[in-house]
Design an enzyme around this catalytic site. Structure first.
Site, mmCIF file in Angstrom:
data_model
loop_
_atom_site.group_PDB
_atom_site.id
_atom_site.type_symbol
_atom_site.label_atom_id
_atom_site.label_comp_id
_atom_site.label_asym_id
_atom_site.label_seq_id
_atom_site.Cartn_x
_atom_site.Cartn_y
_atom_site.Cartn_z
ATOM 1 N N LYS A 186 0.845 -1.209 0.000
ATOM 2 C CA LYS A 186 0.000 0.000 0.000
ATOM 3 C C LYS A 186 0.879 1.258 0.000
ATOM 4 C CE LYS A 186 -3.302 -2.854 0.359
ATOM 5 N NZ LYS A 186 -4.691 -3.159 0.257
HETATM 6 C C1 PLP Z 1 -5.503 -4.321 0.871
HETATM 7 C C2 PLP Z 1 -6.955 -4.131 0.949
HETATM 8 C C3 PLP Z 1 -7.705 -4.591 2.056
HETATM 9 C C4 PLP Z 1 -7.142 -5.467 3.110
HETATM 10 O O1 PLP Z 1 -6.043 -4.996 3.794
HETATM 11 P P1 PLP Z 1 -5.016 -6.010 4.481
HETATM 12 O O2 PLP Z 1 -4.178 -5.105 5.314
HETATM 13 O O3 PLP Z 1 -4.261 -6.697 3.410
HETATM 14 O O4 PLP Z 1 -5.778 -6.965 5.311
HETATM 15 C C5 PLP Z 1 -9.050 -4.285 2.097
HETATM 16 N N1 PLP Z 1 -9.646 -3.595 1.107
HETATM 17 C C6 PLP Z 1 -8.969 -3.162 0.028
HETATM 18 C C7 PLP Z 1 -9.682 -2.381 -1.015
HETATM 19 C C8 PLP Z 1 -7.609 -3.430 -0.090
HETATM 20 O O5 PLP Z 1 -6.953 -3.014 -1.184
#
Ligand code: PLP
Length: 370
Positions: A186
């Site tokens: 991210k």
């Molecule tokens: C990455 C993501 C998540 C989940 O996050 P994690 O930290 O990997 O559990 C939820 N929603 C969206 C849209 C994402 O891109």
């Protein structure tokens, strides 16, 4: 030339001294669970976003589940969301016995189309979860109007949009609750799993804080059912270092997107990302569309350029959710986009010559195609 779609290594090398020091400090203090750095990072995020409460949790997925627990989602309740997202958005709903009720997306922004929400509202509807996909804010004004009219909660899935702005205000500040992910890929990435929940509502904040520590305020005194989902102190220490650079990194993403946009405007049948003029899109992903998606991805792979598809199967067609009764054709725009989208290398440390190489290679592909 090898161009990764993403790598966390360059960012680490640039900040190595600062990050190593932060980790060592925590190792020698030994305050691994909800240590000072967690509180400091929560305060920094709250201040950065302009929101009252920021509560660190173990992942973005947990953030979504805890948010839904906090609003009291019960079996049979419906939650309106998009089928064109990462699985976690709907998974959290189903884990609590709720039903994801999808609305199709806007073909230009890939975010859920607010004009389709109202017809899906029933007595059982409890909440709307807009996802700010690829880093572009969803249509918050329209979504909030509908939520107010029908007395629904709004939970922003901001996993891909930390620092994005809608009409001059940061996402994560619009809904009753917002969920953030610091998964390493991210735009603010930890060195493992990490997440955060934000809210301006004191009561919800209190409940969220309890849920992340087994439903207790006082140790061994459990008032509600919760579970174990805390932001790790070491991750918080790393994120505290990185947060200072986030705006610079997001600006670099925007700059890279501009270069890509300029280069691909008239190339083949490429549809470049559309950003609403009032949105600050931070390009967590830079995603184009083309009818020749799979062929292009293969061509780029042979050139050493990594790409990815976000996402190849919309959630209503995923086998895990087959008992919900959705079928092919229910959300045609999401289905079409899932066959045409392609995400290109995008991270702040991408070098100019790498960007040029991606651009040249894509131009070459469409020249050969004619
Ligand atoms: C990455 C993501 C998540 C989940 O996050 P994690 O930290 O990997 O559990 C939820 N929603 C969206 C849209 C994402 O891109």
């Amino acid at each position: 030339m090898e161009v990764p779609i993403f790598t966390p290594v360059r960012q680490y090398m640039n900040l190595k001294e600062e990050i190593d020091l932060a980790i060592q400090k925590i190792l020698s203090k030994g305050n691994f669970i909800l240590g000072d750095e967690v509180r400091e990072f929560e305060e920094s995020v709250a201040q950065y976003l302009g929101v009252k409460h920021a509560i660190g949790v173990a992942s973005g997925t947990d953030a979504l589940q805890i948010a839904l627990m906090a609003i009291g989602l019960k079996p049979g309740d419906e939650v309106i969301t998009t089928p064109f997202t990462f699985v976690a958005t709907a998974e959290a709903i189903v884990l609590l016995g709720g039903k994801p009720v999808y609305v199709d997306i806007d073909e230009r922004t890939y975010n859920l189309n607010p004009d389709l929400i109202e017809e899906k509202i029933t007595e059982k509807t409890k909440a709307i979860i807009p996802v700010h996909l690829y880093g572009q804010p969803a249509e918050m004004d329209k979504i909030l109007d509908i939520a107010r009219k029908y007395n629904l909660y709004v939970i922003e899935d901001s996993a891909q949009a930390f620092g994005s702005e809608y009409k001059g205000r940061k996402v994560c500040t619009f809904g009753d609750i917002a969920c953030i992910s610091f998964f390493p890929t991210k735009n603010l990435g930890a060195f493992g799993d990490a997440g955060m929940i934000t809210t301006n509502n004191d009561e919800l904040a209190e409940k969220i804080k309890m849920i992340r520590v087994h439903g207790s305020k006082i140790k061994y005194n459990h008032e509600i059912i919760g579970f174990n989902s805390r932001l790790d102190t070491i991750q918080a220490g790393i994120l505290l270092v990185k947060l200072k650079y986030l705006d610079i990194w997001n600006e670099r993403r925007i700059e890279i997107a501009k270069r890509y946009n300029g280069a691909f405007k008239d190339v083949g049948d490429i549809v470049i990302p559309y950003s609403e003029p009032y949105n600050k899109h931070i390009y967590h992903q830079y995603t184009i569309r083309t009818k020749h998606r799979d062929e292009l991805a293969q061509f780029l792979k042979e050139k050493g350029i990594q790409t990815a598809v976000h996402y190849p199967i919309p959630l209503h067609l995923q086998r895990a959710f087959s008992n919900l009764g959705y079928k092919q054709g229910d959300f045609p725009i999401s289905e079409r986009c899932s066959k045409e989208v392609l995400s290109l290398p995008m991270f702040p440390e991408l070098k100019d010559e790498e960007i040029d190489y991606v651009i040249e290679s894509i131009r070459e592909f469409f020249k050969i195609k004619g």
